[in-house]
Write a protein that holds these residues in place. Structure first.
Motif, PDB file in Angstrom:
ATOM      1  N   ASP A 163       0.808  -1.227   0.000  1.00 39.83           N
ATOM      2  CA  ASP A 163       0.000   0.000   0.000  1.00 39.83           C
ATOM      3  C   ASP A 163       0.838   1.273   0.000  1.00 39.83           C
ATOM      4  N   THR A 164       2.148   1.138   0.221  1.00 43.62           N
ATOM      5  CA  THR A 164       3.026   2.319   0.226  1.00 43.62           C
ATOM      6  C   THR A 164       4.096   2.253  -0.866  1.00 43.62           C
ATOM      7  N   ALA A 190       9.095   6.759  -4.612  1.00 45.77           N
ATOM      8  CA  ALA A 190       9.359   8.202  -4.663  1.00 45.77           C
ATOM      9  C   ALA A 190      10.576   8.555  -3.817  1.00 45.77           C
ATOM     10  N   GLN A 191      10.669   7.970  -2.630  1.00 44.99           N
ATOM     11  CA  GLN A 191      11.810   8.251  -1.755  1.00 44.99           C
ATOM     12  C   GLN A 191      13.095   7.693  -2.354  1.00 44.99           C
ATOM     13  N   GLU A 197      16.528  10.084  -3.710  1.00 45.32           N
ATOM     14  CA  GLU A 197      17.924   9.904  -3.298  1.00 45.32           C
ATOM     15  C   GLU A 197      18.875  10.272  -4.433  1.00 45.32           C
ATOM     16  N   SER A 198      18.396  10.149  -5.663  1.00 42.14           N
ATOM     17  CA  SER A 198      19.214  10.487  -6.837  1.00 42.14           C
ATOM     18  C   SER A 198      18.855  11.847  -7.413  1.00 42.14           C
ATOM     19  N   PHE A 199      17.546  12.161  -7.456  1.00 45.93           N
ATOM     20  CA  PHE A 199      17.080  13.416  -8.035  1.00 45.93           C
ATOM     21  C   PHE A 199      16.013  14.030  -7.144  1.00 45.93           C
ATOM     22  N   PHE A 200      16.385  15.016  -6.365  1.00 45.31           N
ATOM     23  CA  PHE A 200      15.421  15.648  -5.474  1.00 45.31           C
ATOM     24  C   PHE A 200      14.350  16.415  -6.242  1.00 45.31           C
ATOM     25  N   LEU A 247       5.910  15.019   1.254  1.00 47.46           N
ATOM     26  CA  LEU A 247       7.067  14.713   0.415  1.00 47.46           C
ATOM     27  C   LEU A 247       7.197  15.673  -0.765  1.00 47.46           C
ATOM     28  N   ASN A 248       6.298  16.666  -0.836  1.00 51.67           N
ATOM     29  CA  ASN A 248       6.297  17.655  -1.919  1.00 51.67           C
ATOM     30  C   ASN A 248       6.129  16.985  -3.284  1.00 51.67           C
ATOM     31  N   ILE A 249       5.149  16.067  -3.340  1.00 49.12           N
ATOM     32  CA  ILE A 249       4.847  15.347  -4.571  1.00 49.12           C
ATOM     33  C   ILE A 249       3.405  15.652  -4.966  1.00 49.12           C
ATOM     34  N   THR A 250       3.186  15.924  -6.238  1.00 48.12           N
ATOM     35  CA  THR A 250       1.835  16.180  -6.735  1.00 48.12           C
ATOM     36  C   THR A 250       0.962  14.947  -6.511  1.00 48.12           C
ATOM     37  N   TYR A 251      -0.267  15.179  -6.064  1.00 51.66           N
ATOM     38  CA  TYR A 251      -1.184  14.072  -5.774  1.00 51.66           C
ATOM     39  C   TYR A 251      -2.497  14.293  -6.509  1.00 51.66           C
ATOM     40  N   VAL A 252      -3.094  13.187  -6.985  1.00 49.61           N
ATOM     41  CA  VAL A 252      -4.409  13.279  -7.624  1.00 49.61           C
ATOM     42  C   VAL A 252      -5.231  12.066  -7.212  1.00 49.61           C
TER      43      VAL A 252
END
Length: 406
Positions: free
Chosen positions: A254-255, A261-262, A266-269, A289-294
């Protein structure tokens, strides 16, 4: 040869996308063929879709209804793709795929499902070992375009990536039914935006090159496959569209989307990512995590996905903003961008420079060489003097434009 010089090379234009799907064999019962045709004239729809996007060719479809007819057709004609459906009168779908590949091991075979009950009958290990893709027919004729292009992208990936002109959008979702509904949106938007950018090119060779060099879209259905693709092509990936829940270590996790994403961060913030979920409890973690969510069930899902592609993958206008999100300027091409760059407030330039927004936008426009040059540059390299980095960016991009016109 520099990246810039490659876009002027007619020789390289012919090297891009050497594998084109022009002849398709559709294997289906008369009933399934009727269901598909009832929802829309497929041949006409495919032609219209290709012509709407100014593609230089349209595939031709030959339909048969039995395994024996499919094998006989393969003996008579060289097909580039086989689309098969379930419940053939004289063969199991997987047996047919094996028989077809025994005749031509490089022939892609895709399964198109038309009944939701079939979804549970397709086990991932068997599916992935024999078939080159599985899609679900929900009555939308536009599915055929991404189905064809998805296979073309896989066939041409290694060749086209080697040119350093082609980039990748990674899509991660294990739901056959769901990715079959949103892949048409992703493909159409990428193709449409690529066409829009073509208007900035200087000559016909560059225009054809830009369309052939549009981003590839790779589909992964589990964490391990996604990780393999990312590790192998990380320098060429420009964005990631991912479900939150999908298999990891052979179990539904579920994650998984957050875990991936994490791993990417580690390679590309600054890697543009969007996470999709039907569970709104995931929204808070995505924001953290500053990730776009829909939300998958949102009525605005298609619009949100389209906006992500335009705004975060650099296809749309570059919108200069202040740290609080307020828009201060907008540029639709490199010339306008330079004009705005000279005038925007210091805090806006600092905001975008620290997040690599400029290099992402330039990369989406095929300015890979200049994007790679400015990406590692930090404000600290200029003693935190914002005027010095402004001068550097303007001079570097302007010099590139001068060389491009030379």
């Amino acid at each position: 040869m520099s990246t810039q010089e490659k876009f002027y090379s007619t020789e390289l234009l012919h090297d891009l996308m050497p594998c084109r799907i022009r002849k398709i064999l559709l294997v289906s019962t008369l009933y399934d063929a009727f269901i598909i045709e009832k929802d829309g004239q497929i041949v006409e729809q495919i032609c219209d879709e290709f012509l709407d996007l100014n593609m230089i060719y349209t595939p031709k479809i030959t339909r048969v209804s039995k395994r024996s007819e499919a094998l006989a057709a393969l003996d008579m004609k060289n097909f580039h793709l086989v689309i098969t459906m379930m419940n053939l009168p004289d063969s199991d779908t997987f047996e047919l795929a094996e028989a077809l590949k025994s005749k031509n091991s490089s022939l892609p075979v895709v399964l198109l499902l038309s009944d939701p009950s079939y979804l549970n009958r397709i086990s991932p290990p068997k599916r992935d070992s024999i078939l080159d893709g599985v899609f679900f027919w929900s009555g939308d004729p536009s599915l055929f375009f991404p189905m064809i292009k998805c296979i073309e992208d896989k066939l041409n990936l290694e060749n086209d990536i080697s040119t350093e002109l082609v980039k990748i959008i990674l899509v991660i979702d294990d739901s056959i039914k769901y990715y079959s509904t949103f892949l048409p949106i992703v493909y159409k938007e990428v193709m449409s935006q690529t066409q829009r950018l073509i208007k900035e090119e200087l000559n016909e060779v560059q225009k054809l090159m830009r369309m052939s060099a549009r981003p590839k879209i790779l589909l992964a259905s589990n964490f391990e496959d996604a990780k393999y693709i990312f590790d192998k092509y990380k320098k060429d990936i420009i964005g990631i569209i991912s479900d939150v829940s999908y298999p990891k270590e052979d179990k539904i996790c579920d994650t998984a989307g957050f875990d991936f994403a994490q791993y990417v961060r580690e390679s590309f913030f600054d890697m543009p990512m969007i996470l999709m979920s039907a569970d709104n409890q995931n929204q808070a973690k995505a924001k953290e995590l500053n990730i776009t969510y829909v939300n998958k069930n949102s009525q605005s899902f298609h619009i949100d996905l389209k906006n992500f592609i335009i705004q975060n993958l650099g296809f749309g206008d570059f919108i200069f903003r202040l740290p609080d999100g307020k828009e201060v300027a907008r540029a639709s091409n490199v010339k306008e961008f330079l004009h705005c760059l000279a005038k925007i407030p210091d805090e806006s330039l600092r905001f975008h420079s620290s997040r690599n927004h400029i290099s992402i936008w330039l990369r989406a426009r095929g300015r890979y060489e200049i994007a790679l040059k400015i990406r590692p540059v930090k404000i600290s390299d200029f003693n935190n003097d914002i005027n010095l980095i402004r001068k550097y960016l303007i001079e570097t991009i302007e010099n590139y434009r001068i060389e491009e016109r030379a």
